[in-house]
Write an enzyme that holds these catalytic residues in place. Structure first.
Site, PDB file in Angstrom:
ATOM      1  N   HIS A 166       0.811  -1.217   0.000  1.00 29.43           N
ATOM      2  CA  HIS A 166       0.000   0.000   0.000  1.00 29.43           C
ATOM      3  C   HIS A 166       0.851   1.276   0.000  1.00 29.43           C
ATOM      4  O   HIS A 166       0.335   2.357  -0.259  1.00 29.43           O
ATOM      5  CB  HIS A 166      -0.987   0.003   1.167  1.00 29.43           C
ATOM      6  N   ASP A 196      -0.009  -7.605   1.355  1.00 28.55           N
ATOM      7  CA  ASP A 196       0.442  -6.221   1.504  1.00 28.55           C
ATOM      8  C   ASP A 196       1.961  -6.118   1.569  1.00 28.55           C
ATOM      9  O   ASP A 196       2.514  -5.346   2.352  1.00 28.55           O
ATOM     10  CB  ASP A 196      -0.183  -5.568   2.738  1.00 28.55           C
ATOM     11  N   GLY A 269       3.457   6.189   8.543  1.00 21.81           N
ATOM     12  CA  GLY A 269       4.820   6.310   8.041  1.00 21.81           C
ATOM     13  C   GLY A 269       5.691   5.143   8.445  1.00 21.81           C
ATOM     14  O   GLY A 269       6.737   4.904   7.842  1.00 21.81           O
ATOM     15  N   ASN A 270       5.272   4.371   9.468  1.00 23.74           N
ATOM     16  CA  ASN A 270       5.991   3.161   9.856  1.00 23.74           C
ATOM     17  C   ASN A 270       5.687   1.995   8.923  1.00 23.74           C
ATOM     18  O   ASN A 270       6.359   0.956   8.980  1.00 23.74           O
ATOM     19  CB  ASN A 270       5.637   2.738  11.287  1.00 23.74           C
ATOM     20  N   SER A 271       4.660   2.134   8.077  1.00 29.93           N
ATOM     21  CA  SER A 271       4.259   1.037   7.205  1.00 29.93           C
ATOM     22  C   SER A 271       5.424   0.549   6.351  1.00 29.93           C
ATOM     23  O   SER A 271       6.094   1.340   5.692  1.00 29.93           O
ATOM     24  CB  SER A 271       3.123   1.480   6.289  1.00 29.93           C
ATOM     25  N   ILE A 326      -8.396 -24.376  -4.993  1.00 31.09           N
ATOM     26  CA  ILE A 326      -9.263 -25.555  -5.022  1.00 31.09           C
ATOM     27  C   ILE A 326     -10.560 -25.253  -5.755  1.00 31.09           C
ATOM     28  O   ILE A 326     -11.061 -26.075  -6.521  1.00 31.09           O
ATOM     29  CB  ILE A 326      -9.585 -26.041  -3.587  1.00 31.09           C
ATOM     30  N   GLY A 327     -11.118 -24.083  -5.498  1.00 34.05           N
ATOM     31  CA  GLY A 327     -12.373 -23.726  -6.133  1.00 34.05           C
ATOM     32  C   GLY A 327     -13.584 -24.095  -5.302  1.00 34.05           C
ATOM     33  O   GLY A 327     -14.585 -24.593  -5.837  1.00 34.05           O
TER      34      GLY A 327
END
Length: 531
Positions: A166, A196, A269-271, A326-327
């Protein structure tokens, strides 16, 4: 005497007598004070009477994070991303305490009245400020740009950097700022929105970048010390400390949630920044916080190192992550569902629907099966099945152990590739009920054939009303289509009653209904004998 006292220049003899008198008084007071203290203390003069200095004393040795911080900080970078955004999305300065855009409780500058003193202030000192992790620039011109800020860290000497998806998903340009202030150009190698995670590569052929390594999160225990290093609010090189608060957190971010929860201060901002153990190994990648206010409240979530290691290796290899499929639509097995199916405990993943033409259906899986094992590994919960299957590449062959009809069975299948779009959610909007409802009194509901209700299909019964005091209250809702009761298809209220009677005759306390809600199917366990 009076002339002596008023004189500005005192005779030497007078001063000598005054000093002698004062000295005598001081000695007398000292003797009396000492005698008094000896009387109180039994003859021993206490330490505080001998010296006013407080002597240093060795105390408990608290942990210091200075050594590990010094080692790892050169490998942690601030990530600055240039993004293009429409003018209407530009954000101004945030003012705490008022609702508005930009995340949390921070409104944009445009929401303030023109004569507001804060608006005049921001105009004077420059518009544009940080809201969330994005910073908008002045409006004007045909294209609008902003800056997104996050964190990252080198994981190899040849310049590969890990961060969050992100942070860079809409990047036009990416810059990395090292702890020493040096700015580097980088490109996005690949991203994985489902976990992510993203992988970057610094421009150039340098092979000796300071870097860190992933640790083994399986050895990380709740209560262990950890430190987070990153770029909160643009303040690069920030170190915070805390402990691992919990493991295996599912926060609803995606089907593969398995986060570490930490209480080290993590903010906007730590992301993408790392969480280290005290050996300097990366045990997690900071990705989310829980915060009613938008700031740190001591609840942060990190992607475990073993997940990041696998995803980073795949991104480095080909820039994309392919997962097995697998579906089947699945849901958790509750205690009520387990009891109705004859399982000893609530475990595994209940198959709500096997999608036509997919590997699960081809292998013989049906609605109502409970997948218990994959290649012999137990599946404790439904989400564990998603993570397990996703760890295999498309084309891999796996063996499934499942529960059907009161016994375990096995089947083998070849995994397909996970489609780009995830399966439809199990919950959805209600469909409209039709006329001529029929009562299914034992459940406290009214139903009518689905074929009579537009958009409900041609199978099953549409729920048109739910009695708040009935046994189905809170489990069924108007618009649900009941497809099966107790494993048998139903086309009328009489079929419902017959299936309920059969379940009671078999001594079951609950009955399992297979329903359709919007475009997805699921199972609902309902107590019988209450309605």
């Amino acid at each position: 005497m009076s002339s002596e006292l008023n004189s500005t220049s005192q005779p030497r003899s007078f001063l000598a007598r005054r000093r002698a008198a004062m000295l005598g008084s001081a000695v007398a007071l000292g003797v009396i004070g000492t005698l008094g203290l000896q009387a109180v203390t039994g003859g021993a003069t206490p330490a505080y009477a001998q010296s006013s200095a407080i002597a240093p004393q060795a105390g408990p040795q608290l942990p210091s994070f200075a050594d590990v911080a010094d080692r790892v900080k050169p490998a942690v970078v601030s990530v600055r991303v240039k993004i293009e955004a429409p003018a209407q999305q530009q954000q101004g300065f945030g003012i705490p305490g008022l609702p508005g855009p930009g995340g949390g409780d921070l409104p944009g500058l445009d929401q303030l009245p023109d004569d507001h003193p804060l608006k005049r202030f921001f105009r004077q000192f420059g518009q544009g400020g940080q809201g969330g992790e994005q910073r908008g620039q002045r409006r004007g011109g045909p294209r609008q740009f902003g800056m997104s800020q996050g964190s990252g860290f080198f994981i190899s000497g040849d310049g590969y950097v890990v961060t969050n998806n992100h942070v860079v998903s809409t990047a036009k340009e990416v810059e990395l700022v090292q702890d020493n202030g040096e700015t580097l150009k980088a490109k996005v190698v690949g991203t994985d929105p489902r976990t992510d995670l993203a992988l970057l590569k610094v421009d150039g052929d340098r092979k000796d970048w300071p870097h860190v390594t992933f640790g083994d999160t399986r050895q990380t225990r709740v209560g262990d010390w950890v430190i987070a290093v990153g770029n909160p609010f643009g303040l690069g090189g920030t170190v915070t400390a805390g402990i691992v608060s919990a493991r295996g957190r599912d926060i609803g971010a995606g089907p593969y949630d398995d986060f570490l929860q930490i209480d080290a201060a993590v903010n906007r901002g730590n992301s993408g920044g790392p969480t280290f153990n005290l050996r300097g190994e990366v045990v997690g990648v900071n990705t989310a916080i829980y915060s009613p206010s938008g700031g740190n409240v001591g609840i942060a979530f990190s992607i475990p190192a073993e997940v990041a290691t696998d995803i980073v290796a795949k991104l480095k290899d080909g820039g994309v992550v392919e997962r097995g499929f697998i579906g089947v639509q699945i849901q958790p097995v509750t205690d009520d569902i387990a009891e109705s199916l004859g399982l000893k405990k609530a475990e595994g993943a209940l198959v709500a629907e096997a999608q036509p033409g997919q590997p699960g259906e081809k292998a013989g899986l049906k609605s109502g099966d409970v997948i218990l094992k994959v290649n012999g590994d137990v599946i404790p919960q439904a989400r564990d099945l998603s993570r397990k299957i996703a760890s295999f590449k498309p084309g891999a062959k796996v063996e499934l152990t499942y529960w059907r009809g009161g016994k375990e069975e096995t089947t083998s299948l070849t995994l397909a590739k996970l489609p780009d779009q995830q399966a439809a959610a199990l919950d959805g909007e209600d469909a409209e009920g039709g006329s001529q409802p029929t009562s299914a009194a034992k459940l406290g509901i009214r139903v009518q054939p689905a074929a009579r209700v537009a958009g409900s299909g041609d199978k099953g019964l549409v729920v048109t009303d739910v009695d708040d005091s009935g046994s189905a209250a809170g489990k069924l809702q108007q618009g649900d289509v009941i497809l099966e009761v107790g494993g048998k298809e139903v086309t009328s209220a009489r079929d419902v009653s017959t299936s309920l009677d059969a379940a009671q005759k078999d001594g079951k306390k609950t009955v399992l209904l297979r329903i359709k809600r919007s475009d997805a199917t699921r199972f609902v366990a309902i107590e019988i004998g209450r309605g």
